[in-house]
Design a protein around this motif. Structure first.
Motif, PDB file in Angstrom:
ATOM      1  N   VAL A  88       1.040  -1.349   0.087  1.00 50.71           N
ATOM      2  CA  VAL A  88       0.010  -0.120  -0.007  1.00 50.71           C
ATOM      3  C   VAL A  88       1.040   1.203   0.042  1.00 50.71           C
ATOM      4  CG1 VAL A  88      -1.820   1.163   1.201  1.00 50.71           C
ATOM      5  CG2 VAL A  88      -1.667  -1.266   1.302  1.00 50.71           C
ATOM      6  N   SER A  89       0.486   2.204  -0.894  1.00 52.08           N
ATOM      7  CA  SER A  89       1.385   3.404  -0.841  1.00 52.08           C
ATOM      8  C   SER A  89       0.508   4.768  -0.860  1.00 52.08           C
ATOM      9  CB  SER A  89       2.511   3.525  -1.834  1.00 52.08           C
ATOM     10  OG  SER A  89       1.780   3.465  -3.416  1.00 52.08           O
ATOM     11  N   ILE A  90       0.711   5.789  -0.241  1.00 49.63           N
ATOM     12  CA  ILE A  90      -0.159   6.992  -0.058  1.00 49.63           C
ATOM     13  C   ILE A  90       0.838   8.097  -0.490  1.00 49.63           C
ATOM     14  CG2 ILE A  90      -1.421   8.530   1.199  1.00 49.63           C
ATOM     15  CD1 ILE A  90      -1.577   5.680   3.252  1.00 49.63           C
ATOM     16  N   VAL A  91       0.507   8.734  -1.507  1.00 51.32           N
ATOM     17  CA  VAL A  91       1.499  10.070  -1.790  1.00 51.32           C
ATOM     18  C   VAL A  91       0.931  11.233  -1.459  1.00 51.32           C
ATOM     19  CG1 VAL A  91       2.574  11.067  -3.782  1.00 51.32           C
ATOM     20  CG2 VAL A  91       2.224   8.615  -4.084  1.00 51.32           C
ATOM     21  N   VAL A  92       1.807  11.990  -0.703  1.00 45.54           N
ATOM     22  CA  VAL A  92       1.217  13.331  -0.084  1.00 45.54           C
ATOM     23  C   VAL A  92       2.077  14.604  -0.613  1.00 45.54           C
ATOM     24  CG1 VAL A  92       0.443  12.076   1.888  1.00 45.54           C
ATOM     25  CG2 VAL A  92       2.700  13.037   2.049  1.00 45.54           C
ATOM     26  N   TYR A  93       1.346  15.622  -0.692  1.00 53.13           N
ATOM     27  CA  TYR A  93       2.242  16.851  -0.931  1.00 53.13           C
ATOM     28  C   TYR A  93       3.080  17.421   0.262  1.00 53.13           C
ATOM     29  CZ  TYR A  93       2.583  21.522  -2.487  1.00 53.13           C
ATOM     30  OH  TYR A  93       3.181  23.033  -2.966  1.00 53.13           O
ATOM     31  N   ASP A  94       4.297  17.425  -0.113  1.00 49.91           N
ATOM     32  CA  ASP A  94       5.104  17.607   1.115  1.00 49.91           C
ATOM     33  C   ASP A  94       6.452  18.336   0.701  1.00 49.91           C
ATOM     34  OD1 ASP A  94       6.592  17.778   3.500  1.00 49.91           O
ATOM     35  OD2 ASP A  94       7.166  15.683   3.370  1.00 49.91           O
ATOM     36  N   PRO A  95       6.360  19.747   0.307  1.00 49.08           N
ATOM     37  CA  PRO A  95       7.524  20.269  -0.387  1.00 49.08           C
ATOM     38  C   PRO A  95       8.674  20.366   0.571  1.00 49.08           C
ATOM     39  CG  PRO A  95       5.648  21.832   0.361  1.00 49.08           C
ATOM     40  CD  PRO A  95       5.028  20.497   0.518  1.00 49.08           C
ATOM     41  N   GLU A  96       9.858  20.212  -0.009  1.00 49.61           N
ATOM     42  CA  GLU A  96      11.102  20.433   0.678  1.00 49.61           C
ATOM     43  C   GLU A  96      11.419  21.828   1.281  1.00 49.61           C
ATOM     44  OE1 GLU A  96      14.233  17.353  -1.551  1.00 49.61           O
ATOM     45  OE2 GLU A  96      14.218  19.569  -2.183  1.00 49.61           O
ATOM     46  N   SER A  97      10.641  22.674   0.618  1.00 47.88           N
ATOM     47  CA  SER A  97      10.988  24.124   1.008  1.00 47.88           C
ATOM     48  C   SER A  97       9.911  24.647   2.095  1.00 47.88           C
ATOM     49  CB  SER A  97      11.048  25.010  -0.088  1.00 47.88           C
ATOM     50  OG  SER A  97       9.688  24.853  -0.878  1.00 47.88           O
ATOM     51  N   GLY A  98       9.047  23.698   2.641  1.00 47.39           N
ATOM     52  CA  GLY A  98       8.199  23.944   3.579  1.00 47.39           C
ATOM     53  C   GLY A  98       6.967  24.489   3.090  1.00 47.39           C
ATOM     54  N   GLY A  99       6.089  25.434   3.676  1.00 47.88           N
ATOM     55  CA  GLY A  99       4.711  26.012   3.281  1.00 47.88           C
ATOM     56  C   GLY A  99       3.848  24.637   3.543  1.00 47.88           C
ATOM     57  N   SER A 100       2.554  24.777   2.960  1.00 48.21           N
ATOM     58  CA  SER A 100       1.271  23.942   3.112  1.00 48.21           C
ATOM     59  C   SER A 100       1.988  22.621   2.820  1.00 48.21           C
ATOM     60  CB  SER A 100       0.320  24.246   2.053  1.00 48.21           C
ATOM     61  OG  SER A 100      -0.073  25.609   2.693  1.00 48.21           O
ATOM     62  N   LYS A 101       1.500  21.685   3.663  1.00 46.27           N
ATOM     63  CA  LYS A 101       2.052  20.179   3.161  1.00 46.27           C
ATOM     64  C   LYS A 101       0.919  19.251   3.859  1.00 46.27           C
ATOM     65  CE  LYS A 101       4.718  19.946   7.648  1.00 46.27           C
ATOM     66  NZ  LYS A 101       5.994  19.375   8.227  1.00 46.27           N
ATOM     67  N   GLU A 102       1.178  17.962   3.397  1.00 42.65           N
ATOM     68  CA  GLU A 102       0.417  17.020   4.202  1.00 42.65           C
ATOM     69  C   GLU A 102       1.130  15.949   4.902  1.00 42.65           C
ATOM     70  OE1 GLU A 102      -3.229  16.705   0.654  1.00 42.65           O
ATOM     71  OE2 GLU A 102      -1.367  15.572   0.419  1.00 42.65           O
ATOM     72  N   VAL A 103       0.511  15.326   5.955  1.00 40.87           N
ATOM     73  CA  VAL A 103       1.365  14.576   6.796  1.00 40.87           C
ATOM     74  C   VAL A 103       0.566  12.935   7.025  1.00 40.87           C
ATOM     75  CG1 VAL A 103       2.652  14.017   9.183  1.00 40.87           C
ATOM     76  CG2 VAL A 103       2.622  16.143   7.943  1.00 40.87           C
ATOM     77  N   ILE A 104       1.161  11.972   7.137  1.00 46.62           N
ATOM     78  CA  ILE A 104       0.527  10.752   7.351  1.00 46.62           C
ATOM     79  C   ILE A 104       0.854  10.131   8.575  1.00 46.62           C
ATOM     80  CG2 ILE A 104       0.058   8.257   6.825  1.00 46.62           C
ATOM     81  CD1 ILE A 104      -1.225  10.100   4.737  1.00 46.62           C
ATOM     82  N   ALA A 105      -0.095   9.911   9.447  1.00 47.52           N
ATOM     83  CA  ALA A 105       0.204   9.420  11.011  1.00 47.52           C
ATOM     84  C   ALA A 105      -0.644   8.550  11.327  1.00 47.52           C
ATOM     85  CB  ALA A 105       0.115  10.656  11.880  1.00 47.52           C
ATOM     86  N   LYS A 106      -0.567   7.882  12.322  1.00 49.15           N
ATOM     87  CA  LYS A 106      -1.506   6.802  13.022  1.00 49.15           C
ATOM     88  C   LYS A 106      -1.828   5.741  12.058  1.00 49.15           C
ATOM     89  CE  LYS A 106      -3.289  10.383  16.396  1.00 49.15           C
ATOM     90  NZ  LYS A 106      -4.546  10.756  16.851  1.00 49.15           N
ATOM     91  N   VAL A 107      -0.767   5.053  11.485  1.00 52.50           N
ATOM     92  CA  VAL A 107      -1.016   4.011  10.493  1.00 52.50           C
ATOM     93  C   VAL A 107      -1.223   2.589  11.472  1.00 52.50           C
ATOM     94  CG1 VAL A 107      -0.232   2.676   8.783  1.00 52.50           C
ATOM     95  CG2 VAL A 107       0.067   5.382   8.611  1.00 52.50           C
ATOM     96  N   LYS A 108      -2.373   1.863  11.088  1.00 50.01           N
ATOM     97  CA  LYS A 108      -2.564   0.769  11.848  1.00 50.01           C
ATOM     98  C   LYS A 108      -2.903  -0.265  10.767  1.00 50.01           C
ATOM     99  CE  LYS A 108      -6.812   1.870  14.112  1.00 50.01           C
ATOM    100  NZ  LYS A 108      -7.532   1.991  15.334  1.00 50.01           N
ATOM    101  N   GLY A 109      -2.762  -1.453  11.044  1.00 51.07           N
ATOM    102  CA  GLY A 109      -3.346  -2.519  10.071  1.00 51.07           C
ATOM    103  C   GLY A 109      -3.267  -3.956  10.612  1.00 51.07           C
ATOM    104  N   PHE A 110      -4.113  -4.796  10.020  1.00 59.92           N
ATOM    105  CA  PHE A 110      -4.213  -6.184  10.413  1.00 59.92           C
ATOM    106  C   PHE A 110      -4.475  -7.095   9.026  1.00 59.92           C
ATOM    107  CE2 PHE A 110      -5.295  -3.949  14.402  1.00 59.92           C
ATOM    108  CZ  PHE A 110      -4.381  -4.542  14.958  1.00 59.92           C
ATOM    109  N   THR A 111      -4.075  -8.065   9.002  1.00 56.71           N
ATOM    110  CA  THR A 111      -4.385  -9.149   8.150  1.00 56.71           C
ATOM    111  C   THR A 111      -4.893 -10.563   8.547  1.00 56.71           C
ATOM    112  OG1 THR A 111      -2.292  -8.611   6.623  1.00 56.71           O
ATOM    113  CG2 THR A 111      -3.371 -10.682   6.272  1.00 56.71           C
ATOM    114  N   TYR A 112      -5.964 -11.003   8.089  1.00 59.53           N
ATOM    115  CA  TYR A 112      -6.889 -11.794   8.829  1.00 59.53           C
ATOM    116  C   TYR A 112      -6.921 -13.108   7.917  1.00 59.53           C
ATOM    117  CZ  TYR A 112      -8.506  -7.992  11.340  1.00 59.53           C
ATOM    118  OH  TYR A 112      -8.564  -6.747  12.228  1.00 59.53           O
ATOM    119  N   ASN A 113      -6.723 -14.331   8.493  1.00 58.51           N
ATOM    120  CA  ASN A 113      -6.643 -15.532   7.573  1.00 58.51           C
ATOM    121  C   ASN A 113      -7.505 -16.504   8.478  1.00 58.51           C
ATOM    122  OD1 ASN A 113      -4.850 -15.058   5.136  1.00 58.51           O
ATOM    123  ND2 ASN A 113      -3.623 -14.857   6.948  1.00 58.51           N
ATOM    124  N   LEU A 114      -8.072 -17.599   7.667  1.00 55.47           N
ATOM    125  CA  LEU A 114      -9.115 -18.585   8.380  1.00 55.47           C
ATOM    126  C   LEU A 114      -7.900 -19.826   8.254  1.00 55.47           C
ATOM    127  CD1 LEU A 114     -11.582 -18.575   9.587  1.00 55.47           C
ATOM    128  CD2 LEU A 114     -12.257 -19.699   7.144  1.00 55.47           C
TER     129      LEU A 114
END
Length: 659
Positions: A88-114
């Motif tokens: 899984v990949s999530i692309v965000v706007y995150d300029p090197e020079s600062g300014g407005s940006k997007e940040v991904i946090a609190k990632v959690k996940g599970f895989t379920y098998n029977l």
């Protein structure tokens, strides 16, 4: 008294009825694990069982207004694909020079098998999460879900925080996987006026909205008459509006023949901030316009200011004579031969002009902004045209976005009007590479720009002339094909990448029944020509079946599906003609296919087929012309039938019977 907001914290107090979720994170059922196929799209290798998102606004003293978006998604795997669906990949706007940006946090996940009738749960760990910078403006958060196999269900959740509120995060209801349930819940404070558009493929969307009270508390300070500073806490109330939009049983976005700009196809919600009106403040218009956009980029040192750096071409320009057409073509050929293209896209350059010229290599912007400057040095009327290449999506027609554009070419005025040129290629003057033939481009000019059509001068032609003779059961003769315009460009590219031997093999690989005794390619002019001597034994039967040479013709309908959601987008018009003459011996009668003329609505396309005999010479002519390059989904049925009739006719045989 002057009011200054120092810090604002918000809490959401929504007086609305809760919407019942179709799924909850962490609550995977045995029924989901036991599923063997997607109920509404059985051929799918995987499906999205459910996804939901909730968006609400917040404020930070450091970054100002922003929003948070919580996304939850659950996927069922039927057959693990070669392209690992667990990545899984999530692309965000995150300029090197600062300014407005997007940040991904609190990632959690599970895989379920029977396993042995029991649900086994595997947790996503930090070691399976990765961070990558993709460009100066984009980063990627990715993670690999653990223990994904056939039959697995996995789910993940993350929080996206963004202070880039001029365009909120687009929500996609449609993906490359079929989606059983997609739900988007968002709350807009009354201070922000957004245009919300459902774009892409048309699918049914359930809609619900209602009022929502929001309270934002903030600290303030004021300066009194005697210089004393006071501070306190107040509350900012908002009569916000909450929206719920749901889609169910959404088919996937799939590749189709003549599909372009796949990124524009998924059904989705897009948000454009139009204006802001805070309490006790005047209305502030935020939405951009192409007029403003044009002025900004013409003031950039990496774009508009490069266009007066044509001094590097001064000596060459001094050698030129003749009219504007002659000068423009000479400058184009000079720079096209001089530069080596490094395969980098973009429409801005800090090297355009002498620096790029001296290095003799560069990006498309280095080369074509230098080309505009050279045209201007010669006194020609020239401007840069920025565009989005095929497959990269179309620029928004009303609200400009710098990231919508990834390429630039040079427009120069001639006696025939403005001609678009690209010196990063070796193509002839006035011919753009196929990658540029994508809708419209923006011609940026001092004092205001304008849209220009990128396919306006797309020249094309295909002519196959074949002269055959039947003698003692052997059909033999000569094949001659001439490719012109973009057909020649495409074939020349194949020839150079494959080499002559492989090109010849591919040329005759499509159910070609003749033996080839000689083959020659002439690539010395703008047209590319192929010549071949061919023969085929028909045997000594009293009834002979002849399939006219159909190389380059439509012999199979590319449109297989019953309906279509996306536009049919041809890179250039279609113009093909085949003429075959067959000389037959005395003592045979001929049964010929019936002549046919098929026309598309509004004369946008025409197919003609004739078969005649004069003495002992049979003449076959097959002709296709598609004048338009774009056909809407509601025209698909006509186009599909058109291609089927054409393929059937081109496959009909000539029957010879011995008298």
């Amino acid at each position: 008294m002057r009011l200054t907001i120092l810090m604002l914290t918000s809490f959401l107090s929504l007086q609305v009825s809760a919407q019942k979720d179709s799924f909850k994170f962490g609550k995977v059922s045995k029924e989901e694990l036991q599923m063997t196929e997607c109920p509404f799209y059985p051929e799918a290798n995987a499906m999205i069982l459910g996804e939901k998102a909730f968006l609400r606004f917040e404020y930070s003293d450091q970054t100002g207004w922003g929003y948070q978006l919580t996304v939850t998604r659950r996927i069922k795997v039927f057959n693990k694909l070669e392209k690992d669906i667990a990545n899984v990949s999530i692309v965000v706007y995150d300029p090197e020079s600062g300014g407005s940006k997007e940040v991904i946090a609190k990632v959690k996940g599970f895989t379920y098998n029977l396993q042995d009738g029991k649900v086994v749960k595997s947790k996503l760990t930090n070691s399976e999460e990765y961070y990558t910078r993709l460009s100066k403006y984009r980063t990627e958060k990715s993670f690999a879900m653990p223990d994904v196999q056939n039959g697995s269900v996995f789910e993940y959740e993350y929080l996206l925080s963004s202070d880039f509120i001029s365009t909120l995060r687009t929500w996609h209801f449609q993906h490359e996987l079929p989606t059983a349930y997609s739900h988007f819940d968002y709350v807009l404070p009354e201070y922000f006026n957004y245009t919300v558009s459902q774009v892409g493929n048309v699918i049914p969307i359930e809609h619900h909205e209602e009022n929502a009270r929001e309270s934002f508390s903030y600290r303030w300070t004021s300066q009194g008459a005697l210089g004393q500073s006071q501070s306190g806490t107040s509350t900012l109330e908002s009569n916000s509006r909450r929206y719920n939009k749901t889609a169910r049983n959404v088919p996937p976005v799939e590749n189709e023949p003549f599909m372009n700009n796949k990124v524009d196809l998924p059904s989705r919600l897009e948000f454009q901030l139009m204006s802001v009106e805070m309490p006790n403040s005047t209305l502030k218009v935020v939405a951009g316009s192409y007029e403003k956009f044009n002025k900004e980029i013409m003031d950039w040192s990496s774009f508009g200011k490069t266009l007066d750096k044509g001094n590097f071409a001064k000596d060459f320009v001094a050698t030129l004579s003749g009219d504007q057409d002659t000068k423009a073509m000479a400058i184009y050929n000079w720079l096209s031969n001089h530069f080596s293209y490094n395969n980098y896209y973009g429409f801005t350059s800090s090297r355009a002009g002498r620096q790029a010229f001296n290095s003799a290599e560069g990006s498309v912007a280095d080369i074509n902004l230098s080309l505009v400057a050279a045209y201007r040095e010669a006194g020609l009327n020239a401007h840069p045209v920025i565009l989005s290449t095929r497959g990269s999506g179309l620029p928004h027609p009303v609200y400009p976005n710098y990231e919508d554009f990834n390429y630039v070419v040079a427009a120069v005025e001639t006696s025939k009007g403005f001609i678009l040129t690209d010196a990063s290629t070796s193509l002839s003057f006035g011919t753009l590479p196929t990658r540029c033939l994508n809708g419209r481009g923006w011609m940026a000019k001092e004092g205001g720009g304008q849209w220009v059509t990128l396919k306006a001068n797309a020249q094309h032609s295909f002519l196959s002339y074949n002269k055959l003779e039947l003698n003692e059961g052997v059909l033999s003769g000569k094949l001659s094909i001439k490719y012109g315009g973009y057909y020649a460009i495409d074939e020349r590219s194949k020839l150079r990448s494959k080499g002559s031997d492989e090109y010849e093999q591919d040329f005759f690989s499509n159910n070609f029944s003749f033996d080839v005794t000689s083959f020659e390619v002439n690539d010395e002019s703008r047209n590319l020509q192929c010549f071949a001597d061919i023969e085929h034994s028909l045997g000594g039967s009293d009834v002979l079946y002849i399939n006219p040479v159909t190389i380059g013709l439509v012999t199979e309908n590319p449109f297989k599906r019953e309906d279509r959601m996306s536009y049919i987008d041809l890179p250039y018009p279609q113009d093909k003609k085949m003429i075959t003459t067959i000389t037959i011996p005395e003592g045979y009668s001929a049964e010929l296919p019936e002549p046919t003329v098929v026309t598309l609505p509004e004369n946008s396309g025409k197919f003609m087929y004739t078969a005649t005999i004069n003495g002992n010479t049979i003449s076959i002519m097959s002709s296709l012309r598609l004048q338009r390059t774009m056909y809407a989904p509601n025209e698909y049925a006509y186009l599909k039938s058109f291609y089927q009739l054409m393929a059937d006719k081109n496959n009909e045989l000539i029957v010879l019977k011995k008298l």
